[in-house]
Design a protein around this motif. Structure first.
Motif, PDB file in Angstrom:
ATOM      1  N   ARG A  86       0.847  -1.203   0.000  1.00 56.61           N
ATOM      2  CA  ARG A  86       0.000   0.000   0.000  1.00 56.61           C
ATOM      3  C   ARG A  86       0.880   1.249   0.000  1.00 56.61           C
ATOM      4  O   ARG A  86       0.987   1.970   0.994  1.00 56.61           O
ATOM      5  CB  ARG A  86      -0.940  -0.024   1.200  1.00 56.61           C
ATOM      6  N   ASP A  87       1.515   1.469  -1.129  1.00 59.87           N
ATOM      7  CA  ASP A  87       2.499   2.537  -1.273  1.00 59.87           C
ATOM      8  C   ASP A  87       2.217   3.250  -2.591  1.00 59.87           C
ATOM      9  O   ASP A  87       2.204   2.624  -3.652  1.00 59.87           O
ATOM     10  CB  ASP A  87       3.903   1.915  -1.279  1.00 59.87           C
ATOM     11  N   ASP A  88       1.996   4.569  -2.533  1.00 59.27           N
ATOM     12  CA  ASP A  88       1.676   5.306  -3.762  1.00 59.27           C
ATOM     13  C   ASP A  88       2.907   5.566  -4.625  1.00 59.27           C
ATOM     14  O   ASP A  88       2.793   6.078  -5.739  1.00 59.27           O
ATOM     15  CB  ASP A  88       0.956   6.618  -3.448  1.00 59.27           C
ATOM     16  N   GLY A  98      -3.903   2.265   3.534  1.00 61.85           N
ATOM     17  CA  GLY A  98      -3.922   3.017   2.278  1.00 61.85           C
ATOM     18  C   GLY A  98      -4.812   2.413   1.217  1.00 61.85           C
ATOM     19  O   GLY A  98      -5.084   1.204   1.224  1.00 61.85           O
ATOM     20  N   ARG A 100      -4.143   3.223  -2.182  1.00 62.09           N
ATOM     21  CA  ARG A 100      -3.433   3.387  -3.446  1.00 62.09           C
ATOM     22  C   ARG A 100      -2.211   2.465  -3.504  1.00 62.09           C
ATOM     23  O   ARG A 100      -1.605   2.166  -2.480  1.00 62.09           O
ATOM     24  CB  ARG A 100      -2.965   4.833  -3.631  1.00 62.09           C
ATOM     25  N   GLN A 101      -1.869   2.071  -4.719  1.00 63.06           N
ATOM     26  CA  GLN A 101      -0.604   1.385  -4.967  1.00 63.06           C
ATOM     27  C   GLN A 101      -0.089   1.866  -6.310  1.00 63.06           C
ATOM     28  O   GLN A 101      -0.740   1.699  -7.337  1.00 63.06           O
ATOM     29  CB  GLN A 101      -0.786  -0.137  -4.991  1.00 63.06           C
ATOM     30  N   TRP A 105      -5.797   2.800  -7.885  1.00 67.05           N
ATOM     31  CA  TRP A 105      -6.552   2.483  -6.683  1.00 67.05           C
ATOM     32  C   TRP A 105      -6.308   1.016  -6.355  1.00 67.05           C
ATOM     33  O   TRP A 105      -6.344   0.157  -7.231  1.00 67.05           O
ATOM     34  CB  TRP A 105      -8.053   2.713  -6.898  1.00 67.05           C
ATOM     35  N   HIS A 170      -5.797   6.403  -9.486  1.00 59.36           N
ATOM     36  CA  HIS A 170      -6.401   7.052  -8.329  1.00 59.36           C
ATOM     37  C   HIS A 170      -6.489   8.550  -8.589  1.00 59.36           C
ATOM     38  O   HIS A 170      -6.193   9.017  -9.705  1.00 59.36           O
ATOM     39  CB  HIS A 170      -5.638   6.718  -7.043  1.00 59.36           C
ATOM     40  N   GLY A 173      -3.233   9.814  -9.767  1.00 58.12           N
ATOM     41  CA  GLY A 173      -2.401   8.843 -10.462  1.00 58.12           C
ATOM     42  C   GLY A 173      -1.929   9.373 -11.808  1.00 58.12           C
ATOM     43  O   GLY A 173      -2.548  10.273 -12.381  1.00 58.12           O
TER      44      GLY A 173
END
Length: 200
Positions: A86-88, A98, A100-101, A105, A170, A173
């Motif tokens: 779970r790391d943007d 989180g 976002r990845q 999303w 996201h 993104g």
């Protein structure tokens, strides 16, 4: 040889995932799979006196497999359920809750979001990204050769994140110009590596 994924295999998934301080458990086809975060190696081109760094970086997260005989589908699902996933990838870091990845999303990601890639294809992808602004300095090239090349060469299963399209980005993104994500499974070593190359 990596396992080829199909929708029928993914739809066979049953059960649930529970995260617990960097460790998650997936009950997948009745098998408990354990994946534990081991360490992270981050290489920022800007810190290595590279004129044409293009704001690029390489991030490697390594996990220990406690059920190395579990098939690739199970392991991909286990990774997606892990909090370290779970790391943007844009400076926000890992968020246990989180959504976002990378650019997507989290709800849009499953093992079917990944495609099998062979060793030659993975090498071509990474070398093209590394050399997009010309040859790298010897020190940086040597560092990547030491940290990245063995993960690709020794992997028994290699997967790349597909281009899922901007429709599933996201809310912010798409900020990366060039984003690549590989999952490299090494059953002999009992490890799984999440490799991301991008720019910011």
């Amino acid at each position: 040889m990596g396992l080829m994924l199909s929708d029928s295999m993914i739809n066979a998934k049953v059960g649930s995932e529970v995260g617990d301080f960097g460790r998650s458990y997936y009950f997948y086809l009745g098998v408990q799979v354990r994946l534990t975060f081991q360490d992270q190696v981050f290489t920022n081109f800007r810190e290595l006196d590279l004129e044409h760094h293009a704001f690029r970086w390489v991030d490697i997260k390594r996990f220990r497999l406690f059920w190395p005989d579990a098939d690739d589908v199970h392991l991909l699902a286990e990774l997606i359920g892990h909090e370290q996933y779970r790391d943007d990838c844009a400076g926000g870091g890992v968020e246990a809750g989180g959504l976002r990845q990378g650019p997507y999303w989290l709800r849009n990601l499953s093992p079917t979001a990944y495609a099998h890639i062979d060793e030659a294809g993975a090498k071509t992808l990474l070398l093209g990204w590394e050399r997009q602004c010309g040859p790298l300095p010897a020190a940086l090239s040597g560092r990547l050769k030491c940290e990245v090349r063995p993960l690709v060469a020794e992997a028994t299963g290699r997967y790349r994140l597909k281009d899922l399209g901007c429709e599933v980005f996201h809310d912010w993104g798409g900020v990366h110009t060039d984003f690549h994500e590989l999952i490299l499974i090494d059953r002999a070593a009992g490890t799984l590596s999440l490799l991301v190359t991008a720019d910011d």
